[in-house]
Structures are given as C-alpha cells and as structure tokens.
Design an enzyme around this catalytic site. Structure first.
Site, PDB file in Angstrom:
ATOM      1  N   TYR A 109      36.426  46.090  47.940  1.00  0.00           N
ATOM      2  CA  TYR A 109      36.810  45.518  46.540  1.00  0.00           C
ATOM      3  C   TYR A 109      37.754  44.326  46.601  1.00  0.00           C
ATOM      4  O   TYR A 109      37.643  43.625  47.516  1.00  0.00           O
ATOM      5  CB  TYR A 109      37.377  46.689  45.605  1.00  0.00           C
ATOM      6  CG  TYR A 109      37.248  46.627  44.147  1.00  0.00           C
ATOM      7  CD1 TYR A 109      35.927  46.899  43.771  1.00  0.00           C
ATOM      8  CD2 TYR A 109      38.016  46.343  43.220  1.00  0.00           C
ATOM      9  CE1 TYR A 109      35.725  46.272  42.536  1.00  0.00           C
ATOM     10  CE2 TYR A 109      37.756  45.935  41.978  1.00  0.00           C
ATOM     11  CZ  TYR A 109      36.466  46.008  41.685  1.00  0.00           C
ATOM     12  OH  TYR A 109      36.115  45.716  40.324  1.00  0.00           O
ATOM     13  N   ARG A 162      31.583  37.651  33.788  1.00  0.00           N
ATOM     14  CA  ARG A 162      33.055  37.453  34.056  1.00  0.00           C
ATOM     15  C   ARG A 162      33.553  38.210  35.190  1.00  0.00           C
ATOM     16  O   ARG A 162      34.132  39.231  34.927  1.00  0.00           O
ATOM     17  CB  ARG A 162      33.855  37.434  32.825  1.00  0.00           C
ATOM     18  CG  ARG A 162      35.090  36.827  32.875  1.00  0.00           C
ATOM     19  CD  ARG A 162      36.271  37.578  32.872  1.00  0.00           C
ATOM     20  NE  ARG A 162      36.352  38.824  33.700  1.00  0.00           N
ATOM     21  CZ  ARG A 162      36.918  40.014  33.904  1.00  0.00           C
ATOM     22  NH1 ARG A 162      37.702  40.140  32.946  1.00  0.00           N
ATOM     23  NH2 ARG A 162      36.755  40.763  34.679  1.00  0.00           N
ATOM     24  N   LYS A 180      33.021  49.263  43.024  1.00  0.00           N
ATOM     25  CA  LYS A 180      33.681  50.187  42.153  1.00  0.00           C
ATOM     26  C   LYS A 180      33.365  51.616  42.434  1.00  0.00           C
ATOM     27  O   LYS A 180      34.252  52.507  42.164  1.00  0.00           O
ATOM     28  CB  LYS A 180      33.704  49.810  40.746  1.00  0.00           C
ATOM     29  CG  LYS A 180      34.683  49.973  39.799  1.00  0.00           C
ATOM     30  CD  LYS A 180      35.142  48.759  39.177  1.00  0.00           C
ATOM     31  CE  LYS A 180      36.589  48.886  38.652  1.00  0.00           C
ATOM     32  NZ  LYS A 180      37.092  47.932  37.737  1.00  0.00           N
ATOM     33  N   GLU A 251      31.767  46.762  32.905  1.00  0.00           N
ATOM     34  CA  GLU A 251      32.581  46.193  33.810  1.00  0.00           C
ATOM     35  C   GLU A 251      32.342  44.832  33.982  1.00  0.00           C
ATOM     36  O   GLU A 251      31.078  44.236  33.926  1.00  0.00           O
ATOM     37  CB  GLU A 251      32.097  46.806  35.150  1.00  0.00           C
ATOM     38  CG  GLU A 251      32.865  46.301  36.364  1.00  0.00           C
ATOM     39  CD  GLU A 251      34.490  46.649  36.480  1.00  0.00           C
ATOM     40  OE1 GLU A 251      34.691  47.755  35.763  1.00  0.00           O
ATOM     41  OE2 GLU A 251      35.090  45.782  37.232  1.00  0.00           O
ATOM     42  N   ASP A 252      33.235  43.843  33.865  1.00  0.00           N
ATOM     43  CA  ASP A 252      33.230  42.530  34.064  1.00  0.00           C
ATOM     44  C   ASP A 252      32.399  41.921  33.004  1.00  0.00           C
ATOM     45  O   ASP A 252      31.596  40.955  33.479  1.00  0.00           O
ATOM     46  CB  ASP A 252      33.018  41.974  35.478  1.00  0.00           C
ATOM     47  CG  ASP A 252      34.376  42.145  36.150  1.00  0.00           C
ATOM     48  OD1 ASP A 252      35.487  42.698  35.527  1.00  0.00           O
ATOM     49  OD2 ASP A 252      34.216  42.089  37.396  1.00  0.00           O
ATOM     50  N   ASP A 274      36.715  49.361  31.639  1.00  0.00           N
ATOM     51  CA  ASP A 274      37.717  49.201  32.701  1.00  0.00           C
ATOM     52  C   ASP A 274      38.856  48.113  32.556  1.00  0.00           C
ATOM     53  O   ASP A 274      39.864  48.106  32.800  1.00  0.00           O
ATOM     54  CB  ASP A 274      37.380  49.477  34.178  1.00  0.00           C
ATOM     55  CG  ASP A 274      38.415  49.622  35.177  1.00  0.00           C
ATOM     56  OD1 ASP A 274      39.316  50.601  34.785  1.00  0.00           O
ATOM     57  OD2 ASP A 274      38.655  48.873  36.098  1.00  0.00           O
ATOM     58  N   ASP A 275      38.173  47.066  32.366  1.00  0.00           N
ATOM     59  CA  ASP A 275      39.066  45.857  32.282  1.00  0.00           C
ATOM     60  C   ASP A 275      39.839  45.732  31.122  1.00  0.00           C
ATOM     61  O   ASP A 275      40.885  45.408  30.985  1.00  0.00           O
ATOM     62  CB  ASP A 275      38.000  44.436  32.088  1.00  0.00           C
ATOM     63  CG  ASP A 275      36.840  44.560  33.021  1.00  0.00           C
ATOM     64  OD1 ASP A 275      37.262  44.402  34.142  1.00  0.00           O
ATOM     65  OD2 ASP A 275      35.581  44.590  32.935  1.00  0.00           O
ATOM     66  N   ASN A 420      43.444  37.870  39.260  1.00  0.00           N
ATOM     67  CA  ASN A 420      42.452  38.282  40.480  1.00  0.00           C
ATOM     68  C   ASN A 420      41.633  37.012  40.733  1.00  0.00           C
ATOM     69  O   ASN A 420      41.087  36.548  39.843  1.00  0.00           O
ATOM     70  CB  ASN A 420      41.795  39.635  40.504  1.00  0.00           C
ATOM     71  CG  ASN A 420      42.701  40.707  40.740  1.00  0.00           C
ATOM     72  OD1 ASN A 420      43.186  40.908  41.133  1.00  0.00           O
ATOM     73  ND2 ASN A 420      42.220  41.667  39.682  1.00  0.00           N
TER      74      ASN A 420
HETATM   75  P1  NAD Z   1      39.426  37.101  29.654  1.00  0.00           P
HETATM   76  O1  NAD Z   1      38.627  35.969  30.160  1.00  0.00           O
HETATM   77  O2  NAD Z   1      38.997  38.058  28.803  1.00  0.00           O
HETATM   78  O3  NAD Z   1      40.935  36.434  29.218  1.00  0.00           O
HETATM   79  C1  NAD Z   1      41.579  35.549  29.854  1.00  0.00           C
HETATM   80  C2  NAD Z   1      42.533  34.881  28.959  1.00  0.00           C
HETATM   81  O4  NAD Z   1      43.357  33.898  29.526  1.00  0.00           O
HETATM   82  C3  NAD Z   1      41.965  34.334  27.526  1.00  0.00           C
HETATM   83  O5  NAD Z   1      42.545  34.680  26.692  1.00  0.00           O
HETATM   84  C4  NAD Z   1      42.320  32.733  27.675  1.00  0.00           C
HETATM   85  O6  NAD Z   1      42.608  32.199  26.671  1.00  0.00           O
HETATM   86  C5  NAD Z   1      43.580  32.916  28.542  1.00  0.00           C
HETATM   87  N1  NAD Z   1      43.712  31.478  29.218  1.00  0.00           N
HETATM   88  C6  NAD Z   1      42.912  30.964  30.074  1.00  0.00           C
HETATM   89  N2  NAD Z   1      43.765  29.922  30.570  1.00  0.00           N
HETATM   90  C7  NAD Z   1      44.998  29.779  30.100  1.00  0.00           C
HETATM   91  C8  NAD Z   1      46.079  29.193  30.427  1.00  0.00           C
HETATM   92  N3  NAD Z   1      45.983  28.078  31.005  1.00  0.00           N
HETATM   93  N4  NAD Z   1      47.269  29.426  29.584  1.00  0.00           N
HETATM   94  C9  NAD Z   1      47.250  30.700  29.020  1.00  0.00           C
HETATM   95  N5  NAD Z   1      46.246  31.443  28.797  1.00  0.00           N
HETATM   96  C10 NAD Z   1      45.246  31.131  29.432  1.00  0.00           C
HETATM   97  O7  NAD Z   1      39.872  37.796  31.174  1.00  0.00           O
HETATM   98  P2  NAD Z   1      40.443  39.163  31.535  1.00  0.00           P
HETATM   99  O8  NAD Z   1      39.547  40.377  31.629  1.00  0.00           O
HETATM  100  O9  NAD Z   1      41.431  39.546  30.353  1.00  0.00           O
HETATM  101  O10 NAD Z   1      41.214  39.002  32.723  1.00  0.00           O
HETATM  102  C11 NAD Z   1      42.247  37.982  32.860  1.00  0.00           C
HETATM  103  C12 NAD Z   1      42.693  38.026  34.301  1.00  0.00           C
HETATM  104  O11 NAD Z   1      43.211  39.198  34.549  1.00  0.00           O
HETATM  105  C13 NAD Z   1      41.668  37.893  35.677  1.00  0.00           C
HETATM  106  O12 NAD Z   1      42.223  37.076  36.440  1.00  0.00           O
HETATM  107  C14 NAD Z   1      41.385  39.397  36.221  1.00  0.00           C
HETATM  108  O13 NAD Z   1      41.097  39.238  37.573  1.00  0.00           O
HETATM  109  C15 NAD Z   1      43.084  39.749  35.899  1.00  0.00           C
HETATM  110  N6  NAD Z   1      42.876  41.364  35.835  1.00  0.00           N
HETATM  111  C16 NAD Z   1      43.723  42.059  36.615  1.00  0.00           C
HETATM  112  C17 NAD Z   1      43.548  43.353  36.583  1.00  0.00           C
HETATM  113  C18 NAD Z   1      44.560  44.361  37.380  1.00  0.00           C
HETATM  114  O14 NAD Z   1      45.296  43.684  38.096  1.00  0.00           O
HETATM  115  N7  NAD Z   1      44.328  45.653  37.296  1.00  0.00           N
HETATM  116  C19 NAD Z   1      42.710  44.142  35.642  1.00  0.00           C
HETATM  117  C20 NAD Z   1      41.742  43.213  34.892  1.00  0.00           C
HETATM  118  C21 NAD Z   1      41.898  41.917  34.889  1.00  0.00           C
END
Ligand code: NAD
Length: 563
Positions: A109, A162, A180, A251-252, A274-275, A420
């Site tokens: 993963y 995504r 997953k 997912e994603d 899950d996200d 990530n």
């Molecule tokens: P998403 O695309 O839904 O959201 C991203 C957000 O970040 C958007 O609101 C965007 O406007 C904002 N953004 C982009 N550039 C920015 C900047 N320069 N300053 C401030 N905000 C900014 O994505 P998501 O599903 O919410 O995932 C976001 C991140 O979280 C990814 O990198 C993902 O890998 C990580 N994530 C981690 C876990 C975990 O650790 N368990 C779980 C899910 C997602």
C-alpha cells in the site's frame, strides 16, 4: 481472488472434493501450495511429477520468499514480486503479509502502491479484479456475471481520478483497490475470495497516459455529467443485484464526485467512502489518543470539545474528519454550531470564511464569520489551534514558522501531516519534533522512521486508514448491516483510541503497533457489528458470543492438511 467461493462462516475453507486437480490446482492461487503440498496431497490431487520431490513447510517457503524479496533493489521491484506471489499462492502471500506488516504494508500500500499505479501499464503482468469501462454502459450486469466468485462481500471501487495525492491516474488506479483489499484480508481476515477490486474506467485527463501506448485504460477524456451519473447508477444497481450482501467501498474518487456519491447512495446501499469516513475515524482516534497521552503525562485532561482544530486542505479528508469530530464533540455536550466553531479550514484561497463567494457546498458549514486571512501562518496566529491537520496534498506547507508557532501556543502541540505519499507530507516527523523541542505529538499519512533527538527516540504515529476500514468492513460483513452509519465510524475511532496501551503511550505512540492490527480490527468489527444489532440494521442473526464469532470468522492463512 478465487475461482471458488468459500462458505461464509468458515473463512476460505472449501471441501477438498470441490478443489481442482492436477495442473489446475497449481494454477489456482487461492488453493495452490506449490512445493508445500504434502506427499499424501500430491497423491490425492494428481500432482505427482508436477512438483520437485522435496516437500517444504510453509515456514520454509516464507523464508525463501523473504530472502528473495529482501534482495530486490527497489520498493517497486518488491511490489512487483509480491504481486507475482499473490497470483501464485494466496495463502503464502497472506501469511507473509500478516507476519511482516510493518515491513510490507508500505510496499503493498502507500507509498509504494503510488509508484506502482504510476507505472501500472509498464509493470503489468496479469489482470486482477474487474475492469468496467464506459463502453460497457448498458451491459454492466453481463460483465459482473463473468466474475467467478459467488459470494463477494467487499468491493473496493475507484474511477482513478484522484489516486492518493497523485491526481488522475485513470485505469492505472486499479493498484489501489487491489492493495486495499489485500489489507482487508491481512488486517481483518476477510477471506480473499469474498473480495473484489473494481476499476470504473471512464477515461482519463492524464496527458502522459493518453500518449502512452502501454497505458492500460481507455485512451479518451473522462466521461462527465449525466452520462457519468447514469454509469455509476447502473453499476450500483448491478453489483447489488448480483451480490445482495455486498459492501461497496468508494475509493479515490475526486472530491467533486466523492461527496455527491456518498450522499446519493449511503441510504440506498451498503456503502462508505474511505477517503472521507475512514480517514475521519483514524484521525479522530489519533486526536482522542493524543488527549489520553497528554492526560497520562499529567498534562491538562482537556476533552475533545475543548480543542481548536485548524485544517490545511478542505477536501474529502479534511471535511470528513471535521464532520466526525463535530459529532464526537456533540456527544460530549456541544451543540452542532459550537462544535463546528472549533473546526477551521484553510484551502488554496486562504481561511474559509463566510464572506468568500467561491466556496464549494461541503465547505459552507465551516465558513465562519471572520475577516479574510490569506495564508496558513497567519491563520495559525488568528485561530491559535491546539491541533493542525494537513490534508492538502501540498508538501512542506507546515513550515518551520508554523511549527514553531504551534510550539509557542501549546505545551503539547498536535501536528498531523497526513498528505500522501511521503513526498507530499506537510512536514517531516523530524521537523515537527525539532522545531517544537520534542514536544509535538506527530502523526503522518505515510510512515516516517523514528527520530533520535535530545538523547530520546520519538515514534511518529501513522494515521493509517488500515487501522479502521478492515475492521469496519468485517463488522458490516459479519452483521450484514444494511447501511454503514456515522455512529459506526465513531465507534471504530473510540475503539481504536482505547486500544492504545500504556506502553504505547509511554513510547509516545498514539496508535497501536501494527503487529496488533488483527486484534484491533476484531475489536473494531465487534463494536461496529454491535451498533448494527443495536440499531436494527443487521440482517444476520446475532451470535451469542459476538467477539468470539468475529474472531472465528477471520481468515487465517495456514496449510491445514487436505487429506
Ligand atoms: P482533495 O482533493 O479532496 O482535497 C485537497 C484539498 O486541499 C482541497 O480542498 C484543496 O483546495 C486544498 N489545497 C490544495 N492546495 C492547497 C494549498 N496550497 N493550500 C491549502 N489548501 C490546498 O483530497 P483529499 O482526499 O482530501 O486528500 C488530501 C490529502 O490527504 C492527500 O494527500 C491524501 O493522500 C491525504 N490523505 C491522507 C489520509 C491518511 O493519512 N489516513 C487519508 C486520506 C487522505
């Protein structure tokens, strides 16, 4: 993935007289044992002569695989090697994965799966899972009939728009549902034959893939609008008609679809995202455990509802976390409005405030009355959060100044850099500890190694969704819950936080060690199934001993004698 379906209550057990024979058995990854077949089994299943004479034990085979695996020079090569192994012998693959999760989860993963997806067309060996393309619209049910297993209970589905923090990877995103689901099996013992990864190949906007003749997906732009919605609608109806007990995990998906799909289907089918929801639960668990840790150290025993959270990124992860935190704060007595007032967001246009005209619907509940603030550092100064949570996909956005400010405002600043893969993390573990003089309580999305500083070892937490979704899935499967509710995720988070031991906390850990993941998943599954029974959502009869039943259900890869 199987060619035979297991009986639900007995894990993956199949009666020996139903197994294929001879070369077919060697080519059935669910039941193949290769050199591990005993002399009696070789005789009974027509395998004599098809294998070298020496019979190896499962332990011998494990040693051989690990020896070869550890010689691979890159993580991507390890990923390819493990994918080959699961295609040959699932029992051996899962035994090795379960017994070496710390080492191998980052390969099967995140982060390696991200590289795997980027290269999917180039490292492709054998198909895994089901590919449904937009050209199949109108015929999705026929494709589902081609899947050989009769009792699929958990589907992970993506449209690849995504993938992790890597953007639109189109059909190459299949690596994510595959990875997953291997964690559903390894962490919570969902029998592999009950799992099905699905790619909805609706095209891609990834220019490099569109120009790559080894790209595995449909080389055209994405399906959009009503045609996209109709495609998903047909898919949902078809999978639940084929497998009425199935849980579908989204997912994603990009966030412009993710919230809408969850909203549209959560009351109609057995679904979750899950996200949004898994991330929310693992992060809430991390926050609750951080508060336990602070209290255990003799610090102020403040409840969740006294925290102020500032999120960087207002997408699926951020809003999902805030929604669950709000419902947990409400359980502690706050009103919805008071609880939301404790969650602040900064997105790519600055602090999310009421006066902004550019806000997507999912951000509106968190748009507070406040003058505009342009950047994150200024927002930290304004909001004075007790915790900052990075879910922006933007690396190095928790700058030294941001971290130092957090250290100035809080004795034990909570810093979660969840983006990530590792290269996108808002800061490193080392930065968080160094700039706060070792006082930060830190967790990340992808794993960071321990940090040695001031003569002490700091153990960063990994807010890994794998602590949550396998257990939630198992609880839903065992109870046959008709819907997956927010209460289930909150119960999962509280159960996970309660699984952090005094020893973990003494070592600065806010998540249990991965070596205990199956025990943790069983506890979460029991809590989730308990909610299903309590709220009248279960469709399976309640066992007298629910925790015992959950544990007995879990697939445990071994070579029990077949004859
Ligand atoms: P998403 O695309 O839904 O959201 C991203 C957000 O970040 C958007 O609101 C965007 O406007 C904002 N953004 C982009 N550039 C920015 C900047 N320069 N300053 C401030 N905000 C900014 O994505 P998501 O599903 O919410 O995932 C976001 C991140 O979280 C990814 O990198 C993902 O890998 C990580 N994530 C981690 C876990 C975990 O650790 N368990 C779980 C899910 C997602």
């Amino acid at each position: 993935m199987s060619t035979l379906s297991p009986s639900p209550a007995a894990g993956a057990a199949v009666a020996p007289d139903e197994l294929p024979r001879g070369a077919d058995l060697l080519h059935d990854p669910l039941h193949n044992r290769g050199t591990g077949f005993s002399a009696a089994e070789r005789q009974a299943f027509g395998l004599r002569g098809l294998l070298p004479a020496r019979v190896l034990s499962l332990e011998d085979q494990i040693d051989r695989i690990l020896e070869n695996l550890r010689k691979k020079p890159t993580d991507l090569e390890k990923y390819v090697y493990l994918n080959d192994l699961v295609d040959r012998n699932e029992t051996l693959f899962y035994r090795i994965l379960i017994d070496n999760l710390d080492e191998l989860m980052p390969i099967v993963y995140t982060p390696t799966v991200g590289q795997g997806c980027q290269q999917y067309g180039h490292i492709f060996r054998r198909p895994r899972g089901l590919y449904i393309s937009s050209e199949d619209a109108g015929h999705i049910a026929d494709l589902l009939d081609n899947w050989p297993a009769e009792d699929v209970r958990v589907i992970v589905v993506t449209d690849g728009e995504r993938i992790l923090g890597l953007g639109d990877l189109g059909a190459n995103g299949m690596g994510i549902p595959v990875g997953k689901l291997s964690l559903y099996t390894a962490c919570a013992g969902i029998p592999p034959a009950m799992t099905l990864p699905i790619m909805l190949d609706v095209g891609t906007e990834n220019a490099a893939f569109l120009a790559d003749r080894l790209y595995i997906g449909m080389p055209h732009p994405r399906l959009k609008g009503e045609a996209y919605d109709a495609f998903i609608e047909e898919f949902m109806a078809a999978v639940t008609a084929r497998w009425p007990q199935v849980l579908v995990q989204f997912e994603d998906f990009a966030n412009h679809h993710a919230f809408a799909l969850l909203q549209r289907y959560r009351d109609r089918y057995r679904v979750f995202n899950d996200d949004i929801q898994g991330t929310a639960a693992v992060t809430l668990a991390g926050l609750l455990a951080a508060l336990r840790l602070i209290a255990a150290e003799g610090g102020p025993a403040r409840g969740l509802s006294e925290q102020r959270l500032l999120f960087l990124g207002a997408g699926e992860a951020g809003v999902g976390i805030a929604d669950l935190v709000v419902s947990a704060m409400m359980e502690e007595g706050l009103s919805a409005e008071e609880a939301r007032g404790r969650c602040w967001f900064v997105d790519s246009h600055g602090l999310v405030v009421r006066s902004r005209a550019d806000l997507a619907a999912h951000k509106l509940p968190y748009a507070h009355e406040h003058p505009p603030v342009a950047d994150f550092l200024a927002a930290v100064e304004e909001v004075r959060p007790t915790a900052i949570i990075g879910v922006s996909g933007q690396p190095r956005t928790f700058t030294r100044e941001v971290i130092e400010r957090m250290g100035r405002y809080n004795e034990r600043p909570i810093i979660f850099a969840l983006s990530n893969p590792t290269s996108k993390s808002e800061c490193t573990a080392e930065e968080a500890y160094t700039y706060t003089g070792g006082r930060a309580i830190f967790a990340s999305g992808s794993p960071f190694p321990s940090v040695k500083l001031y003569g002490k070892t700091y153990n960063p937490g990994q807010g890994n969704n794998s602590y949550i979704f396998p257990g939630v899935g198992l609880g839903v499967v065992v109870s046959g819950a008709g819907h997956v509710t927010d209460e289930m995720f909150e119960a999962a988070a509280r159960t996970l936080a309660a699984q952090v031991t005094a020893d973990d906390m003494a070592n600065g850990r806010i998540y249990p060690t991965l070596s205990r993941i199956r025990e943790v998943s069983a506890a979460i599954a029991t809590a989730v199934a308990g909610i299903a029974y309590q709220h009248g959502l279960a469709t399976e009869p309640r066992p007298d001993d629910l925790p015992g039943y959950v544990r007995a259900f879990m697939y445990n890869p071994t070579y029990d004698p077949l004859v």
